[in-house]
Scaffold this active site. Structure first.
Site, PDB file in Angstrom:
ATOM      1  N   ASP A  42       0.850  -1.204   0.000  1.00 23.64           N
ATOM      2  CA  ASP A  42       0.000   0.000   0.000  1.00 23.64           C
ATOM      3  C   ASP A  42       0.883   1.249   0.000  1.00 23.64           C
ATOM      4  O   ASP A  42       0.668   2.196  -0.770  1.00 23.64           O
ATOM      5  CB  ASP A  42      -0.910   0.040   1.241  1.00 23.64           C
ATOM      6  CG  ASP A  42      -1.931  -1.097   1.292  1.00 23.64           C
ATOM      7  OD1 ASP A  42      -1.512  -2.260   1.471  1.00 23.64           O
ATOM      8  OD2 ASP A  42      -3.133  -0.821   1.148  1.00 23.64           O
ATOM      9  N   GLU A  66      -4.905   7.259   0.241  1.00 18.58           N
ATOM     10  CA  GLU A  66      -5.498   6.659   1.439  1.00 18.58           C
ATOM     11  C   GLU A  66      -4.513   6.608   2.608  1.00 18.58           C
ATOM     12  O   GLU A  66      -4.904   6.741   3.760  1.00 18.58           O
ATOM     13  CB  GLU A  66      -6.003   5.234   1.136  1.00 18.58           C
ATOM     14  CG  GLU A  66      -6.596   4.590   2.370  1.00 18.58           C
ATOM     15  CD  GLU A  66      -7.279   3.258   2.132  1.00 18.58           C
ATOM     16  OE1 GLU A  66      -7.324   2.785   0.994  1.00 18.58           O
ATOM     17  OE2 GLU A  66      -7.775   2.692   3.126  1.00 18.58           O
ATOM     18  N   ASP A 109      -6.311   5.330  -4.326  1.00 17.54           N
ATOM     19  CA  ASP A 109      -6.307   4.184  -3.421  1.00 17.54           C
ATOM     20  C   ASP A 109      -5.142   3.315  -3.888  1.00 17.54           C
ATOM     21  O   ASP A 109      -5.206   2.666  -4.940  1.00 17.54           O
ATOM     22  CB  ASP A 109      -7.632   3.402  -3.474  1.00 17.54           C
ATOM     23  CG  ASP A 109      -7.729   2.442  -2.290  1.00 17.54           C
ATOM     24  OD1 ASP A 109      -6.667   2.033  -1.793  1.00 17.54           O
ATOM     25  OD2 ASP A 109      -8.852   2.119  -1.875  1.00 17.54           O
ATOM     26  N   ILE A 111      -3.660   0.541  -2.837  1.00 16.67           N
ATOM     27  CA  ILE A 111      -4.079  -0.864  -2.993  1.00 16.67           C
ATOM     28  C   ILE A 111      -5.525  -0.910  -2.518  1.00 16.67           C
ATOM     29  O   ILE A 111      -5.791  -0.950  -1.318  1.00 16.67           O
ATOM     30  CB  ILE A 111      -3.245  -1.860  -2.146  1.00 16.67           C
ATOM     31  CG1 ILE A 111      -1.760  -1.826  -2.479  1.00 16.67           C
ATOM     32  CG2 ILE A 111      -3.802  -3.285  -2.292  1.00 16.67           C
ATOM     33  CD1 ILE A 111      -1.338  -2.616  -3.700  1.00 16.67           C
ATOM     34  N   ASP A 112      -6.444  -0.909  -3.452  1.00 18.09           N
ATOM     35  CA  ASP A 112      -7.847  -1.047  -3.082  1.00 18.09           C
ATOM     36  C   ASP A 112      -8.134  -2.546  -3.011  1.00 18.09           C
ATOM     37  O   ASP A 112      -7.756  -3.292  -3.927  1.00 18.09           O
ATOM     38  CB  ASP A 112      -8.730  -0.383  -4.140  1.00 18.09           C
ATOM     39  CG  ASP A 112     -10.200  -0.498  -3.787  1.00 18.09           C
ATOM     40  OD1 ASP A 112     -10.534  -0.350  -2.592  1.00 18.09           O
ATOM     41  OD2 ASP A 112     -11.003  -0.761  -4.688  1.00 18.09           O
ATOM     42  N   THR A 114      -7.194  -4.401  -0.061  1.00 24.11           N
ATOM     43  CA  THR A 114      -5.993  -4.961   0.597  1.00 24.11           C
ATOM     44  C   THR A 114      -6.249  -6.399   1.068  1.00 24.11           C
ATOM     45  O   THR A 114      -5.355  -7.247   0.992  1.00 24.11           O
ATOM     46  CB  THR A 114      -5.571  -4.062   1.787  1.00 24.11           C
ATOM     47  OG1 THR A 114      -5.373  -2.741   1.283  1.00 24.11           O
ATOM     48  CG2 THR A 114      -4.290  -4.541   2.434  1.00 24.11           C
ATOM     49  N   HIS A 197     -18.264  -5.274   4.374  1.00 27.36           N
ATOM     50  CA  HIS A 197     -18.269  -4.122   3.470  1.00 27.36           C
ATOM     51  C   HIS A 197     -19.610  -3.851   2.808  1.00 27.36           C
ATOM     52  O   HIS A 197     -19.796  -2.802   2.199  1.00 27.36           O
ATOM     53  CB  HIS A 197     -17.194  -4.297   2.375  1.00 27.36           C
ATOM     54  CG  HIS A 197     -15.808  -4.315   2.921  1.00 27.36           C
ATOM     55  ND1 HIS A 197     -14.702  -4.584   2.156  1.00 27.36           N
ATOM     56  CD2 HIS A 197     -15.340  -4.072   4.178  1.00 27.36           C
ATOM     57  CE1 HIS A 197     -13.618  -4.521   2.907  1.00 27.36           C
ATOM     58  NE2 HIS A 197     -13.974  -4.221   4.132  1.00 27.36           N
ATOM     59  N   SER A 219     -12.449  -5.329  -4.351  1.00 25.62           N
ATOM     60  CA  SER A 219     -11.874  -4.097  -4.923  1.00 25.62           C
ATOM     61  C   SER A 219     -12.663  -3.516  -6.101  1.00 25.62           C
ATOM     62  O   SER A 219     -13.665  -4.077  -6.549  1.00 25.62           O
ATOM     63  CB  SER A 219     -10.420  -4.329  -5.357  1.00 25.62           C
ATOM     64  OG  SER A 219     -10.334  -4.885  -6.645  1.00 25.62           O
ATOM     65  N   LYS A 222     -14.182  -4.805  -9.710  1.00 25.52           N
ATOM     66  CA  LYS A 222     -15.599  -5.010 -10.075  1.00 25.52           C
ATOM     67  C   LYS A 222     -16.044  -4.018 -11.146  1.00 25.52           C
ATOM     68  O   LYS A 222     -16.829  -4.345 -12.029  1.00 25.52           O
ATOM     69  CB  LYS A 222     -16.490  -4.868  -8.831  1.00 25.52           C
ATOM     70  CG  LYS A 222     -16.296  -5.968  -7.793  1.00 25.52           C
ATOM     71  CD  LYS A 222     -17.321  -5.897  -6.671  1.00 25.52           C
ATOM     72  CE  LYS A 222     -16.966  -5.006  -5.522  1.00 25.52           C
ATOM     73  NZ  LYS A 222     -15.805  -5.394  -4.716  1.00 25.52           N
ATOM     74  N   ARG A 236     -23.352  -1.964  -3.472  1.00 17.34           N
ATOM     75  CA  ARG A 236     -22.625  -1.715  -2.223  1.00 17.34           C
ATOM     76  C   ARG A 236     -23.638  -1.183  -1.228  1.00 17.34           C
ATOM     77  O   ARG A 236     -24.080  -0.036  -1.342  1.00 17.34           O
ATOM     78  CB  ARG A 236     -21.564  -0.667  -2.523  1.00 17.34           C
ATOM     79  CG  ARG A 236     -20.274  -0.932  -1.894  1.00 17.34           C
ATOM     80  CD  ARG A 236     -19.190  -0.019  -2.287  1.00 17.34           C
ATOM     81  NE  ARG A 236     -18.220  -0.086  -1.231  1.00 17.34           N
ATOM     82  CZ  ARG A 236     -17.343  -1.073  -1.088  1.00 17.34           C
ATOM     83  NH1 ARG A 236     -17.290  -2.050  -1.966  1.00 17.34           N
ATOM     84  NH2 ARG A 236     -16.517  -1.084  -0.090  1.00 17.34           N
ATOM     85  N   ASP A 250     -12.356   4.994  -2.882  1.00 11.95           N
ATOM     86  CA  ASP A 250     -12.959   3.685  -3.184  1.00 11.95           C
ATOM     87  C   ASP A 250     -13.938   3.746  -4.357  1.00 11.95           C
ATOM     88  O   ASP A 250     -14.398   2.695  -4.831  1.00 11.95           O
ATOM     89  CB  ASP A 250     -13.701   3.137  -1.956  1.00 11.95           C
ATOM     90  CG  ASP A 250     -12.746   2.583  -0.906  1.00 11.95           C
ATOM     91  OD1 ASP A 250     -11.651   2.144  -1.280  1.00 11.95           O
ATOM     92  OD2 ASP A 250     -13.106   2.594   0.287  1.00 11.95           O
TER      93      ASP A 250
HETATM   94  P1  AMP Z   1     -14.407  -4.346  -1.445  1.00 11.82           P
HETATM   95  O1  AMP Z   1     -13.114  -4.945  -1.831  1.00 11.82           O
HETATM   96  O2  AMP Z   1     -15.274  -3.974  -2.598  1.00 11.82           O
HETATM   97  O3  AMP Z   1     -15.133  -5.147  -0.418  1.00 11.82           O
HETATM   98  O4  AMP Z   1     -14.100  -2.939  -0.801  1.00 11.82           O
HETATM   99  C1  AMP Z   1     -12.890  -2.614  -0.211  1.00 11.82           C
HETATM  100  C2  AMP Z   1     -13.029  -1.280   0.455  1.00 11.82           C
HETATM  101  O5  AMP Z   1     -14.083  -1.307   1.410  1.00 11.82           O
HETATM  102  C3  AMP Z   1     -11.828  -0.837   1.232  1.00 11.82           C
HETATM  103  O6  AMP Z   1     -10.984  -0.082   0.437  1.00 11.82           O
HETATM  104  C4  AMP Z   1     -12.393  -0.033   2.388  1.00 11.82           C
HETATM  105  O7  AMP Z   1     -12.113   1.346   2.270  1.00 11.82           O
HETATM  106  C5  AMP Z   1     -13.883  -0.210   2.256  1.00 11.82           C
HETATM  107  N1  AMP Z   1     -14.550  -0.457   3.541  1.00 11.82           N
HETATM  108  C6  AMP Z   1     -14.006  -0.677   4.748  1.00 11.82           C
HETATM  109  N2  AMP Z   1     -14.954  -0.844   5.675  1.00 11.82           N
HETATM  110  C7  AMP Z   1     -16.137  -0.735   5.055  1.00 11.82           C
HETATM  111  C8  AMP Z   1     -17.506  -0.806   5.481  1.00 11.82           C
HETATM  112  N3  AMP Z   1     -17.831  -1.038   6.720  1.00 11.82           N
HETATM  113  N4  AMP Z   1     -18.455  -0.639   4.541  1.00 11.82           N
HETATM  114  C9  AMP Z   1     -18.141  -0.425   3.266  1.00 11.82           C
HETATM  115  N5  AMP Z   1     -16.872  -0.349   2.792  1.00 11.82           N
HETATM  116  C10 AMP Z   1     -15.874  -0.486   3.685  1.00 11.82           C
HETATM  117 MG    MG Z   2     -10.014   0.943  -0.885  1.00 11.11          MG
END
Ligand code: AMP
Ligand code: MG
Length: 299
Positions: A42, A66, A109, A111-112, A114, A197, A219, A222, A236, A250
Site C-alpha cells: 500500500d 489513502e 487508493d 491498494i484497493d 488490501t 463491506h 476491490s 468489479k 454496495r 474507493d
Molecule cells: P471491497 O473490496 O469492494 O469489499 O471494498 C474494499 C473497500 O471497502 C476498502 O478499500 C475499504 O475502504 C472499504 N470499507 C471498509 N470498511 C467498510 C464498510 N464497513 N463498509 C463499506 N466499505 C468499507
Molecule cells: Mg479501498
C-alpha cells in the site's frame, strides 16, 4: 483513442506502481487505527504513484491518497523495509494529503482491496483526477484480473470524461474500447467478498428477485468487469445499524470507468455520486452501478 496528457501520466504512474507491488512477496499486514489491514505494498504504491505524477506533471501536483505518514513515523522498521523495496527513501510529503477544496487534485487508493491482495485475489491500484467536484480521468490497474475481452491476466483500464473507456493487458500497447453489456436478464451481480463491506442479506434478496448470479470479488476490479460487459450490476449496501459513508478513493476511479463504458452509477436512492464533500461521500448512501438498461428496475 483517448487524447489526454493527464490520462497518459496516470497510466504511467499506475504501471510503475504495479511493477513495485509485484515485487512484494508473501505480503504481511499491519493493522491501522480503524482496524483495517495495510501492507508494505500500500505504502510502496502510494510513494511510486505520487512521485511519478510529480515527476511528469510538476512538483505542485496535488494528491490525496489513502495512506498517511503516521505509521511510517511510528514504525521505523517498516519505513526501512519500504525504502529498501522502493530503492529510495520516501519523503513524508508523499503521505501528506493535499487539500481538495479547490483546483484539481488526484485521488488515490494505492491498494484497493488490501484483503483481496493478502489472499492473492483481486485488488486494484485506483487513481482518479478530481476537478470542479467531477472525476475527469480514471485509471485502474488490476494485476490479477483476467478480462475475457483481453484474454489474459492483468489489465490497465483508463477512462477520460467524454472520451470513453479503454483497457489493455499490462504488457501491451494497444487499447481496446470497453462497452457495458446490454443484458436485461440473466444478470451477473458483483458484490464484495468481505461481509463487513456490504449487507449480503439485501444483495441476496436482489439476486433472487432478478434470478441473477452473484459474483463476489474484491476491490474496484468489479468496475472493470462491469465496464467490460462481463457483469451487469455492482451493489454496495451499507448496514442499517452502522452506515458507512464511502471514501472517495474507493469510488472515484471506478465510477468514471463505468460511466464512460456506457453504464450508470448512482447511490441506492438514485442520486448521482457527489464528490464535493471532502474525502467521504457524505451525500450518498451506498452505491448501485449497472450496465444502464437494468438500472431503473434495480431502483
Ligand atoms: P471491497 O473490496 O469492494 O469489499 O471494498 C474494499 C473497500 O471497502 C476498502 O478499500 C475499504 O475502504 C472499504 N470499507 C471498509 N470498511 C467498510 C464498510 N464497513 N463498509 C463499506 N466499505 C468499507
Ligand atoms: Mg479501498
Amino acid at each position: 483513442m483517448f487524447d489526454s496528457r493527464m490520462a497518459e501520466a496516470a497510466v504511467t504512474a499506475v504501471a510503475e506502481a504495479i511493477k513495485v507491488v509485484g515485487r512484494v512477496s508473501r505480503p504481511q499486514s499491519l493493522t491501522k487505527a480503524d482496524t483495517s489491514p495495510v501492507t508494505l505494498a500500500d505504502y510502496a504504491s502510494q510513494a511510486v504513484v505520487t512521485r511519478s505524477l510529480r515527476d511528469q506533471l510538476g512538483p505542485q501536483t496535488r494528491l490525496v491518497g489513502e495512506e498517511g505518514s503516521e505509521l511510517l513515523e511510528k514504525n521505523p522498521e517498516f519505513a526501512a523495509r519500504l525504502a529498501e523495496l522502493l530503492g529510495f527513501s520516501p519523503t513524508p510529503d508523499l503521505f501528506q494529503p493535499s487539500s481538495i477544496e479547490d483546483g484539481a487534485c488526484w485521488v488515490l487508493d494505492p491498494i484497493d482491496g488490501t484483503k483481496g491482495f493478502l489472499r492473492g485475489d483481486q485488488y486494484a491500484i485506483a487513481l482518479a483526477l478530481l476537478k470542479q467536484h467531477q472525476i475527469k480521468v480514471a485509471v485502474l490497474g488490476c494485476p490479477n484480473l483476467r478480462l475475457e475481452c483481453l484474454g489474459r491476466q492483468g489489465c490497465l483500464v483508463v477512462a477520460v470524461r467524454g472520451q470513453g473507456c479503454w483497457a489493455r493487458p499490462l504488457e501491451a500497447d494497444e487499447w481496446l474500447q470497453l462497452k457495458t453489456s446490454d443484458r436485461q436478464k440473466d444478470l451477473r451481480i458483483l458484490t464484495s467478498v468481505e461481509p463487513a463491506h456490504s449487507d449480503d442479506a439485501v444483495a441476496q434478496r436482489v439476486t433472487e428477485r432478478f434470478g441473477a448470479t452473484a459474483i463476489p470479488m474484491d476491490s474496484q476490479a468489479k468496475y472493470a468487469v462491469l465496464a467490460a460487459g462481463e457483469g451487469e450490476v455492482y451493489l454496495r449496501i451499507p448496514y442499517r445499524e452502522k452506515i458507512h459513508r464511502e471514501y472517495i478513493w474507493d469510488q472515484a476511479a471506478g465510477s468514471l470507468i463505468v460511466e464512460e463504458a456506457g453504464g450508470v452509477i448512482t447511490d441506492l436512492e438514485d442520486r448521482p455520486l457527489d464528490f464535493s464533500t471532502g474525502t467521504r461521500l457524505l451525500n450518498n448512501l451506498g452505491v448501485c452501478a449497472s450496465n444502464g438498461p437494468c438500472h431503473q428496475a434495480l431502483m
